[in-house]
Design a protein around this motif. Structure first.
Motif, short mmCIF file in Angstrom:
data_model
loop_
_atom_site.label_atom_id
_atom_site.label_comp_id
_atom_site.label_asym_id
_atom_site.label_seq_id
_atom_site.Cartn_x
_atom_site.Cartn_y
_atom_site.Cartn_z
N CYS A 221 22.52 -50.59 45.50
CA CYS A 221 21.28 -51.18 44.98
C CYS A 221 21.28 -52.69 45.20
CB CYS A 221 21.14 -50.89 43.49
SG CYS A 221 20.63 -49.21 43.15
N GLU A 222 22.43 -53.32 44.99
CA GLU A 222 22.51 -54.77 45.17
C GLU A 222 22.18 -55.14 46.62
OE1 GLU A 222 26.40 -55.85 43.75
OE2 GLU A 222 25.89 -55.21 41.72
N SER A 223 22.66 -54.31 47.55
CA SER A 223 22.43 -54.62 48.97
C SER A 223 20.99 -54.38 49.39
CB SER A 223 23.35 -53.80 49.86
OG SER A 223 24.68 -54.06 49.50
N VAL A 224 20.35 -53.33 48.84
CA VAL A 224 18.98 -53.03 49.29
C VAL A 224 17.92 -53.65 48.38
CG1 VAL A 224 19.69 -50.88 50.44
CG2 VAL A 224 18.82 -50.80 48.08
N GLY A 225 18.37 -54.28 47.28
CA GLY A 225 17.41 -54.93 46.39
C GLY A 225 16.76 -53.98 45.39
N ALA A 226 17.39 -52.82 45.13
CA ALA A 226 16.85 -51.89 44.12
C ALA A 226 17.47 -52.19 42.77
CB ALA A 226 17.16 -50.46 44.54
N ASP A 227 16.84 -51.68 41.70
CA ASP A 227 17.37 -51.90 40.35
C ASP A 227 18.00 -50.59 39.87
OD1 ASP A 227 17.85 -52.20 37.64
OD2 ASP A 227 16.09 -53.50 37.35
N VAL A 228 19.31 -50.60 39.73
CA VAL A 228 20.03 -49.36 39.40
C VAL A 228 19.59 -48.79 38.06
CG1 VAL A 228 22.06 -50.34 38.22
CG2 VAL A 228 22.31 -48.24 39.52
N ARG A 229 19.11 -49.65 37.15
CA ARG A 229 18.71 -49.11 35.84
C ARG A 229 17.52 -48.18 35.97
NH1 ARG A 229 17.44 -53.97 32.76
NH2 ARG A 229 16.55 -54.30 34.81
N ASP A 230 16.57 -48.57 36.84
CA ASP A 230 15.42 -47.69 37.06
C ASP A 230 15.81 -46.48 37.90
OD1 ASP A 230 13.96 -49.35 35.54
OD2 ASP A 230 12.95 -50.39 37.20
N VAL A 231 16.74 -46.68 38.82
CA VAL A 231 17.21 -45.54 39.62
C VAL A 231 17.82 -44.49 38.69
CG1 VAL A 231 18.87 -44.77 41.38
CG2 VAL A 231 17.61 -46.91 41.72
N VAL A 232 18.63 -44.96 37.73
CA VAL A 232 19.28 -44.05 36.78
C VAL A 232 18.25 -43.35 35.89
CG1 VAL A 232 20.72 -44.06 34.70
CG2 VAL A 232 21.56 -45.12 36.79
N LEU A 233 17.21 -44.10 35.53
CA LEU A 233 16.13 -43.52 34.74
C LEU A 233 15.49 -42.37 35.52
CD1 LEU A 233 14.97 -44.40 31.97
CD2 LEU A 233 13.17 -45.61 33.22
N GLY A 234 15.23 -42.64 36.78
CA GLY A 234 14.62 -41.63 37.65
C GLY A 234 15.53 -40.42 37.84
N LEU A 235 16.83 -40.67 37.88
CA LEU A 235 17.79 -39.57 38.03
C LEU A 235 17.89 -38.76 36.75
CD1 LEU A 235 20.92 -41.31 39.67
CD2 LEU A 235 19.58 -39.46 40.67
#
Ligand code: UDX
Length: 431
Positions: A221-235
Motif C-alpha cells: 500500500c505504501e508503494s502504490v499510495g493506497a490506505d491499508v486501513r480502508d483496504v482492510v475494511l473492504g476485506l
C-alpha cells in the motif's frame, strides 16, 4: 482416592493461572502448583504475578470461597485429583523445535503420585505425538486439550472460548475433560490426540500467516499510495475473511506465534514436508520489523549512528507485561545495533535499572513517561499500541524532541493532527 471433581493444575503462568481460576469459577475444586519461588510467594500473599484484566479479582474470589488454593509441588497438587492439567512452558529449542524438558520433568515428578484412574490433561503446546510420550512416562490416560487464550484477555477468552478441543485415544476420557468446560457453552471438538495437537499449531500458524499477509499488504500500500486501513475494511466485510487479526503493525510476536510457527516448520521438516508457505510468513515477519527500522532511519534524516531515538512501548502488544519475542524489543535492538541511543518508555517497565532480558541493549535509558523518552530525540517510534499514547500533548512532545518526527508502527495516532503540530509522520500502509 480421587474426588470426582478435584482438579490439579501444574504451572501458574499465563495459561495455568487463568485455567485454574476459571475451572474453580465453574464450580470445581482446584489445587494449583507453582514451583517458582517468586511466583508462589506472590500467589500465597494474595497477589497475581501476571498482568491480566480481571484475573486478580477472579483469583481473589475463588481463593476466598475455597475452590482454589496454591501449593509448591506438583506431586502435592495431584494428590486426590481426578484430572491433572499440565500448563508448563514449552520454549523454543535452538533448532526451532519445542523444548519439552518441563513437560517431561513434570510427568516424571507426578508419575508415582497420580491417583489410580486419574486423567492427565495436556494444555501445553507440544509437538504432535507428545501425548503418547506423557502416557508412557505417567502410565495414565492422557488427553490433549490445547489452549487458545490470548494474553491480556485470558479470563474473558477462558470463560467464553470459541471452541473447546479435546483429543484422546480414549474418547470417553476426552469427553469427561470436555464436560469440565460445559459451562462455557462452546462447541466441543472430540478427536484423537495427534489431531488435537495439530489443531493448536494450525491455528497459530494460520493467524501468523494472516498477519504476515496484512503486513506485506501494508508495505505494498505504501508503494502504490493506497490506505491499508480502508483496504482492510473492504476485506473484512467479506465474511469469509473477517475483520479480526488484520491490524498491520511492526510484525507479530509474543510467547506463542513465533515459537509455534517455528515448531510447525520443524515438525513438517521432520516428516519430509517443506512448509514453504509458513517459512515465507516467518520471513515476511522479519521484513515487517526491518521496515519499521528503515522508517525510523528516514524519519531521523538518514544515518542513525549517534542519534537519540525515543521508543514508546516494549511489550509484544498492549494489555500485557510480557516482552517475550516482542517485535517492539526486536526493533529497539535493531536500532541499538545501528548505534542509536535509545530512550524507552513502557507503562509496564519501571524506570531505572534495565531488566535482565533487555541487558544486551547497552546504554538504553528506561524513562518514567512518554515525554521523558522523547527528550532530545531525532525520531520517536511508537511500537506498542498502549492507549495512553493517544492522549499525549503532542505540542509538548515536539518541544522536547530535537526534531519532531514520529514513526507510528501501530497506526494508533491521527496523522493530520500530528502534521498540524509540526510532525513528520509515518504510519504503516498509510499514504
Ligand atoms: C496468541 C493466539 O492468539 C492465542 O490463540 C494463542 O493461545 C497464543 O498465541 P497472544 O500471544 O496472547 O495469543 O497474542 P495475540 O493477541 O494473538 O497477538 C499476537 C501478535 O500479533 C502480537 O504481537 C500482536 O501485536 C500481533 N497482532 C495481533 C497484530 O499485529 N495485529 C492484529 O490484528 C492482531
Amino acid at each position: 482416592m480421587t474426588d470426582a471433581s478435584r482438579i490439579a493444575v501444574v504451572g501458574a503462568g499465563y495459561v495455568g493461572l487463568p485455567t485454574a481460576a476459571v475451572l474453580a469459577r465453574f464450580g470445581h475444586t482446584v489445587v494449583c502448583a507453582e514451583r517458582d519461588d517468586t511466583r508462589f510467594g506472590a500467589l500465597a500473599a494474595g497477589r497475581v504475578p501476571v498482568l491480566e484484566e480481571g484475573l486478580a479479582e477472579l483469583v481473589a474470589e475463588v481463593v476466598g470461597n475455597g475452590s482454589l488454593r496454591f501449593v509448591r509441588s506438583a506431586a502435592e497438587a495431584v494428590h486426590g485429583a481426578r484430572f491433572v492439567f499440565l500448563c508448563v512452558a514449552t520454549p523454543e529449542a535452538y533448532d526451532g523445535a519445542a523444548d519439552l524438558s518441563f513437560v517431561q520433568e513434570v510427568a516424571t515428578e507426578i508419575a508415582s503420585a497420580l491417583e489410580p484412574g486419574a486423567i492427565v490433561v495436556n494444555k501445553s503446546t507440544v509437538p504432535v505425538g507428545t501425548a503418547l510420550a506423557v502416557e508412557r512416562i505417567t502410565g495414565a490416560t492422557v488427553v490433549s486439550n490445547p489452549e487458545f487464550l490470548r494474553e491480556g484477555t485470558a479470563v474473558r477468552d477462558s470463560l467464553r472460548p470459541d471452541r473447546v478441543v479435546v483429543g484422546a485415544d480414549d474418547r470417553r476420557a476426552a469427553r469427561q475433560v470436555g464436560e469440565l468446560f460445559s459451562e462455557t457453552g462452546a462447541p466441543l471438538i472430540v478427536t484423537d490426540t495427534v489431531t488435537a495437537e495439530t489443531i493448536k499449531y494450525a491455528s497459530n500458524a494460520f493467524l501468523a500467516t494472516k498477519l504476515s499477509f496484512v503486513n506485506a499488504l501494508a508495505g505494498l500500500c505504501e508503494s502504490v499510495g493506497a490506505d491499508v486501513r480502508d483496504v482492510v475494511l473492504g476485506l473484512g466485510y467479506d465474511r469469509r475473511i473477517g475483520f479480526d487479526f488484520l491490524r498491520p503493525g511492526p510484525g507479530w510476536g509474543g510467547s506463542c506465534l513465533p515459537k509455534d510457527t517455528a515448531a510447525l516448520v520443524h515438525i513438517a521438516e521432520s516428516v519430509g514436508y517443506d512448509f514453504a508457505l509458513l517459512r515465507a510468513a516467518i520471513a515476511a515477519n522479519e521484513e515487517a520489523r526491518e521496515r519499521v527500522v528503515r522508517k525510523v532511519e528516514e524519519a531521523a534524516g538518514g544515518d542513525l549512528s549517534g542519534r537519540t531515538v525515543g521508543v514508546w512501548g516494549l511489550t509484544f502488544k498492549a494489555g500485557t507485561d510480557d516482552r517475550r519475542m516482542s517485535p517492539a524489543v526486536d526493533v529497539t535492538r535493531r536500532l541499538a545495533d545501528l548505534g542509536v541511543s535509545v530512550r524507552a518508555y513502557d507503562p509496564t517497565v519501571p524506570p531505572g535499572p534495565v531488566p535482565t532480558d533487555l541487558a544486551d541493549l547497552e546504554g538504553m535509558v528506561l524513562c518514567a513517561d512518554a515525554y521523558d523518552a522523547c527528550r532530545g530525540a531525532s525520531a520517536v517510534a511508537l511500537l506498542t499500541e498502549w492507549d495512553e499514547f493517544r492522549g499525549l500533548d503532542f505540542a509538548k512532545v515536539a518541544d522536547l524532541m530535537a526534531s519532531p518526527a514520529l514513526v507510528d508502527a501501530r497506526n494508533l495516532l491521527d496523522p493530520a493532527a500530528l502534521r498540524r503540530a509540526g510532525f513528520s509522520y509515518s504510519g504503516v500502509g498509510r499514504p
